[in-house]
Design an enzyme around this catalytic site. Structure first.
Site, PDB file in Angstrom:
ATOM      1  N   ASP A   1       0.827  -1.205   0.000  1.00 53.86           N
ATOM      2  CA  ASP A   1       0.000   0.000   0.000  1.00 53.86           C
ATOM      3  C   ASP A   1       0.862   1.256   0.000  1.00 53.86           C
ATOM      4  O   ASP A   1       1.918   1.294   0.638  1.00 53.86           O
ATOM      5  CB  ASP A   1      -0.895  -0.018   1.250  1.00 53.86           C
ATOM      6  N   GLY A   2       0.400   2.288  -0.707  1.00 52.52           N
ATOM      7  CA  GLY A   2       1.039   3.585  -0.637  1.00 52.52           C
ATOM      8  C   GLY A   2       1.711   4.057  -1.910  1.00 52.52           C
ATOM      9  O   GLY A   2       2.370   5.101  -1.916  1.00 52.52           O
TER      10      GLY A   2
ATOM     11  N   GLY B   1       0.414   5.325  -4.706  1.00 61.42           N
ATOM     12  CA  GLY B   1      -0.136   6.593  -5.174  1.00 61.42           C
ATOM     13  C   GLY B   1       0.302   7.760  -4.311  1.00 61.42           C
ATOM     14  O   GLY B   1       0.690   8.825  -4.814  1.00 61.42           O
ATOM     15  N   ARG B   2       0.260   7.569  -2.991  1.00 59.91           N
ATOM     16  CA  ARG B   2       0.666   8.639  -2.072  1.00 59.91           C
ATOM     17  C   ARG B   2       2.150   8.953  -2.216  1.00 59.91           C
ATOM     18  O   ARG B   2       2.566  10.112  -2.114  1.00 59.91           O
ATOM     19  CB  ARG B   2       0.340   8.236  -0.634  1.00 59.91           C
TER      20      ARG B   2
ATOM     21  N   HIS C   1       3.328   3.299  -8.960  1.00 60.60           N
ATOM     22  CA  HIS C   1       3.117   1.884  -9.269  1.00 60.60           C
ATOM     23  C   HIS C   1       4.357   1.287  -9.937  1.00 60.60           C
ATOM     24  O   HIS C   1       4.715   0.129  -9.685  1.00 60.60           O
ATOM     25  CB  HIS C   1       1.906   1.717 -10.171  1.00 60.60           C
TER      26      HIS C   1
ATOM     27  N   LEU D   1      11.141 -20.824  -4.497  1.00 60.28           N
ATOM     28  CA  LEU D   1      10.160 -19.866  -3.962  1.00 60.28           C
ATOM     29  C   LEU D   1       8.933 -19.862  -4.851  1.00 60.28           C
ATOM     30  O   LEU D   1       9.048 -19.932  -6.078  1.00 60.28           O
ATOM     31  CB  LEU D   1      10.772 -18.461  -3.935  1.00 60.28           C
TER      32      LEU D   1
ATOM     33  N   LEU E   1      -7.273  -5.393   6.910  1.00 56.61           N
ATOM     34  CA  LEU E   1      -7.022  -6.457   5.933  1.00 56.61           C
ATOM     35  C   LEU E   1      -7.425  -6.072   4.516  1.00 56.61           C
ATOM     36  O   LEU E   1      -6.872  -6.587   3.547  1.00 56.61           O
ATOM     37  CB  LEU E   1      -7.794  -7.721   6.330  1.00 56.61           C
TER      38      LEU E   1
END
Length: 231
Positions: A12-13, A15-16, A29, A123, A185
């Site tokens: 998250d974050g 755009g900010r 992005h 992985l 969440l």
């Protein structure tokens, strides 16, 4: 140090991060994609077997069309550019979500990448794409119903739902990390997260570093996981 076997990340974050720098959101992005790739390497280096990245939720369709289109194109280009590295490093990539509702080009691309990387052992990177936790539970129940014979009736169990999730063979996440200061969440892995540990950081995803990731691993190793048992 006790490490998680499966780390899930709400990235998250983006755009900010861009707006703070006077840039277009799409630049956030772009930077975020680089950090996602780096985080996968950090997990692999520590011997973590699974990492799930929340790339695009079922709610993200509410964003401007230009931003959504850019996200999909960025994903196509970035993953394609990393394919040979994934093969060389024995990384498997899988996708969860309502993939069939995505644009045809992207839908076909996910199938191609899954097929090409199927032999990866070091992985498994799971990309949650057009994903919603509630949608997964609904899809699981419908998949179970469709699998039953017409004359068969019985009450559904937790095992039935678990067995019909998008990737039922993948263990539940041991640790869920969310960046940017939000502490929720947001419809992510709702069924699988009942005993996950959570770590919330105010760092915006494009600023997330290996040093902070290692600090989180250190903090996780000190937690006592009881899974409902009294100790």
């Amino acid at each position: 140090m006790s490490l998680p076997g499966h780390v899930a990340i709400i990235m998250d974050g983006n755009g900010r991060w861009a707006e703070k720098r006077g840039l277009e959101r799409i630049e956030g992005h772009r930077r975020g994609a680089e950090i996602a790739d780096a985080a996968s390497h950090w997990c692999a280096d520590l011997g973590i077997k699974y990492v799930t990245l929340y790339a695009f939720s079922t709610e993200n369709w509410k964003r401007p069309e230009r931003e959504v289109d850019f996200l999909f194109e960025l994903m196509l280009m970035y993953i394609a550019s990393q394919l040979q590295n994934m093969l060389d490093e024995s990384v498997r990539m899988r996708f969860i979500g309502r993939i069939n509702d995505l644009p045809e080009k992207l839908r076909g691309f996910t199938k191609l990448i899954e097929a090409r990387t199927a032999g990866g052992k070091k992985l498994t990177v799971i990309v949650a794409l057009n994903y919603g936790g509630r949608a997964e539970i609904v899809d699981s129940i419908n998949r179970f119903i469709e699998s039953q014979k017409t004359d068969e009736k019985r009450r559904i169990t937790e095992e039935d739902i678990t067995g019909n999730l998008y990737l039922p063979e993948v263990p539940d996440p041991d640790l869920i990390i969310r960046t940017s200061g939000e502490e929720r969440l947001s419809n992510f892995l709702m069924w699988q997260s009942i005993y996950s540990e959570f770590y919330f950081t105010k760092t915006l995803w494009p600023d997330f570093t290996k040093e902070e990731f290692l600090e989180i691993m250190e903090e996780y190793s000190k937690r006592k996981r009881r899974f409902g048992a009294h100790q």
